[in-house]
Design an enzyme around this catalytic site. Structure first.
Site, short mmCIF file in Angstrom:
data_model
loop_
_atom_site.label_atom_id
_atom_site.label_comp_id
_atom_site.label_asym_id
_atom_site.label_seq_id
_atom_site.Cartn_x
_atom_site.Cartn_y
_atom_site.Cartn_z
N ARG A 193 -6.43 10.32 -10.54
CA ARG A 193 -5.78 11.15 -9.45
C ARG A 193 -5.30 10.23 -8.44
NH1 ARG A 193 -5.78 10.31 -4.58
NH2 ARG A 193 -7.52 11.17 -3.83
N GLU A 195 -12.53 4.91 -6.10
CA GLU A 195 -11.18 5.30 -5.58
C GLU A 195 -10.26 6.05 -6.39
OE1 GLU A 195 -10.33 3.84 -2.28
OE2 GLU A 195 -8.91 5.43 -2.57
N ASP A 196 -9.88 7.20 -6.04
CA ASP A 196 -9.07 7.98 -6.87
C ASP A 196 -9.36 8.59 -8.15
OD1 ASP A 196 -7.35 7.50 -4.61
OD2 ASP A 196 -5.58 6.71 -5.37
N ASN A 215 -0.46 11.59 0.24
CA ASN A 215 0.25 10.39 -0.08
C ASN A 215 1.06 10.63 -1.37
OD1 ASN A 215 -0.68 9.00 2.36
ND2 ASN A 215 -2.64 8.62 1.27
N ASP A 243 -14.24 6.32 -1.03
CA ASP A 243 -13.24 6.20 -0.14
C ASP A 243 -12.47 7.40 0.12
OD1 ASP A 243 -11.88 4.59 1.60
OD2 ASP A 243 -10.13 4.38 0.23
N ASP A 244 -11.91 8.32 -0.98
CA ASP A 244 -11.45 9.68 -0.59
C ASP A 244 -12.13 10.50 -0.16
OD1 ASP A 244 -8.77 8.66 -2.14
OD2 ASP A 244 -10.20 8.17 -3.65
N LYS A 300 -5.71 -1.95 -2.26
CA LYS A 300 -6.90 -1.67 -1.35
C LYS A 300 -7.44 -2.99 -0.99
CE LYS A 300 -6.81 3.04 -1.07
NZ LYS A 300 -7.25 3.93 0.03
N TYR A 351 0.87 -1.25 0.00
CA TYR A 351 0.09 -0.12 -0.20
C TYR A 351 1.00 1.06 -0.04
CZ TYR A 351 -4.12 2.68 1.51
OH TYR A 351 -5.03 3.59 1.75
#
Ligand SMILES: NC(=O)C1=CN([C@@H]2O[C@H](COP(=O)(O)OP(=O)(O)OC[C@H]3O[C@@H](n4cnc5c(N)ncnc54)[C@H](OP(=O)(O)O)[C@@H]3O)[C@@H](O)[C@H]2O)C=CC1
Ligand SMILES: CC(=O)C(=O)O
Ligand SMILES: [Mg+2]
Length: 543
Positions: free
Chosen positions: A142, A231-232, A401, A254-255, A160, A88
């Site tokens: 992203r 996600e992202d 991150n 999730d973000d 994930k 991760y």
């Protein structure tokens, strides 16, 4: 059963095999005579630890997961704090950057904009249709703070989902990593002959939405028991597709939501410690965000509930929050703002734009500074010292991150606050000694939330993921801290306890789903809390 999955980009390359089941036990004589499971654990760990580079460790563990997934998850569970930085963040960020170069075999499903109108048949190629329960879906636009990485974003869903298995006991065969390929605006990748995605600029707007509508519909038809985690996605699309589908399908982002929940949880524990030092009530906190994207605004929204839970009205709660973006303080008089920034834009500031973070700190006098900006080192020693001058125990969370994009290091935060900082970062930092005392950094990462939130949602078979379920996951995490962890000054439980924490969060999420009436496994309503946690634990897959 071995299914052949041929990615659209593998045209003309050899057919690629994906083995969905663990290999059968080899017959007598086909393994070395002294092969012993307990010794093999040591052998695998030695092989991993003999590698110097994070990316080499990542490649080794990917191969181990494919060849012997039980061993991979056994090692992962027994060595969580060593494994998570590899599978991760931060190392998964390097794996994404290099994905088209280190790629060996498919680990998930790729659906491209060229499949529009035909998505059903692509999805139906997935080998384990009946077992599917959770999918992490990205469009690669992203990836962490690294920007648009196109299909190179695939290691994010893969990583994930490994944490879903390790952290919440989701069966490995129940998860589907998905990367949607709309093209990429990353010119370096478009120019790279090894790039594995469509060689075109990103498709956006109406065409993307039509694709997403078809995709979500077909996913639900093919996998009726599936929970989807977005996600992202880039910030505009993250908000757009969460709102578009959240009342129609079991889906969360999730973000926005996972990050909101994990940061609220850390902040609750930090506020307890800082209030003990300052004597100020929790509702007196003033939170300054550096970064107003999907993560920043997602966290700000969740923090509203932190304040309202503690007795403030919505309006009062909103006034506890200030945002900074690339133009400085976000305020109404600045001119037109994107939709997602409007709610928290300050109505009470009428002066000229304030662009320097130090000037904003002087104006706001924050008790907490949260970084979700992707700007390395934005919390300079001067910024940290300014926070320390305002607060006996300043709360400083550099959450971007991977680790090289962190707004500051743990070391700097400790040094410039004389060890008084209450700290959590998105990617892990090692503990350090200060004045003869060991200080532990928190990891404010949604990895503490999504495994339990997902597990609870799956077991309750929810029709949608409500705000109350996300909030329950957050409060559940905050309350999971043991006395011992509290005494050590930790803001989050030790990651080694992830299974226990996920079971507790899942129980809280199920209860919130029941209250909201979105649960379909209504037999769980009859269980008391002890029975429910026991049930959740009994459903966890073990290597
Ligand atoms: N710890 C965790 O669990 C999580 C961490 N994250 C991390 O959060 C980061 C941000 O993600 P996300 O919100 O989706 O990304 P975005 O790119 O949407 O948001 C970044 C924000 O930072 C602002 N920003 C950029 N440069 C500057 C600057 N020089 N000065 C001030 N503000 C600046 C941007 O301003 P503008 O709006 O003007 O462009 C934007 O508001 C990523 O690094 C991601 O890895 C994300 C999710 C979870
Ligand atoms: C942790 C996470 O989800 C991110 O950085 O995007
Ligand atoms: Mg993310």
């Amino acid at each position: 059963m071995t299914i052949i999955l041929t990615p659209y980009w593998a045209d003309g390359v050899q057919k690629l095999r994906m083995a969905p089941q663990p290999p059968p036990k080899p017959k007598y004589g086909l393994t070395p005579p002294a092969l012993d499971e307990s010794v093999h654990v040591v052998r695998c760990l030695n092989q991993l630890r003999s590698k110097d580079e994070g990316i080499e460790k990542y490649i080794y563990l990917s191969a181990l997961k494919e060849q012997d997934s039980s061993m991979f998850y056994k090692l992962c569970l027994e060595n969580m704090s060593e494994f998570t930085p590899i599978i991760y963040t931060p190392t998964v960020g390097d794996a994404c950057l290099q994905y088209s170069h280190i790629w060996r075999r498919p680990e998930g499903l790729f659906v491209s904009i060229k499949d529009k109108g035909n998505i059903r048949s692509v999805i139906r190629n997935w080998p384990r249709i009946d077992e599917a329960r959770i999918s992490v879906v990205t469009d690669g636009s992203r990836i962490l703070g690294l920007g648009d990485l196109g299909v190179n974003g695939m290691p994010i869903p893969v990583g994930k989902l490994s944490l879903y298995t390790a952290g919440a006991g989701i069966r490995p065969s129940s998860s589907i990593p998905i990367c949607l390929d709309f093209g990429t605006n990353n010119q370096k990748f478009l120019d790279d002959p090894l790039y594995l995605g469509l060689r075109q600029k990103r498709v956006t707007g109406q065409e993307m939405t039509e694709f997403m509508d078809e995709f979500m519909h077909e996913m639900t038809v093919a996998f009726p028991k599936l929970l989807v985690q977005f996600e992202d996605f880039s910030t505009d699309n993250a908000f757009l597709y969460l709102e578009r589908y959240r009342h129609k399908y079991p889906v969360f982002n999730d973000d926005i939501q996972g990050t909101g929940a994990v940061v609220l949880s850390g902040l609750i524990n930090a506020a307890r410690l800082s209030s003990a030092a300052s004597g100020q009530p929790i509702t007196s906190h003033r939170i300054l965000f550096f970064g107003a994207g999907s993560a920043g605004v997602g966290v700000a929204t969740q923090l509203m509930s932190f304040f309202t839970l503690n007795g403030l009205s919505q309006q009062e709660a909103r006034e506890r929050i200030w945002l900074i973006d690339s133009q400085g303080l976000v305020f109404d008089g600045r001119g037109p703002l994107p939709e997602h920034k409007k709610f928290f834009s300050r109505k009470d500031y009428e002066g000229p734009p304030i662009t320097d973070i130090l000037d904003v700190i002087e104006y706001v006098k924050p008790t907490a500074l949260l970084g979700l900006s992707t700007v390395t080192g934005a919390f300079s020693p001067d910024v940290i010292r300014a926070m320390a001058a305002l607060n006996p125990r300043p709360i400083i969370f550099p959450l971007s991150n991977p680790v090289r994009l962190s707004e500051c290091s743990f070391e700097d935060a400790v040094e410039h606050t004389h060890g008084q900082v209450l700290f959590a970062s998105g990617s892990p930092f090692p503990p350090l000694e200060y004045d003869g005392v060991t200080l532990y950094p928190g990891q404010g990462n949604n990895m503490y939330i999504f495994p339990g939130l997902g597990l609870g949602s799956i077991l309750a078979r929810v029709t949608s993921v409500t705000d109350s379920m996300v909030e329950a996951s957050s409060i559940g995490l905050a309350n999971a801290l043991t006395e011992e962890e509290h005494a050590m000054g930790l803001l989050y439980p030790r990651v080694e306890r992830i299974r226990e924490i996920s079971a507790h969060i899942a129980k809280e999420v199920i209860r919130a789903a029941q209250k909201a009436g979105v649960d379909r496994s209504t037999d769980l309503r009859r269980m008391n809390d002890v029975e429910l946690v026991k049930f959740v634990n009994s459903k966890m897959w073990n290597p």
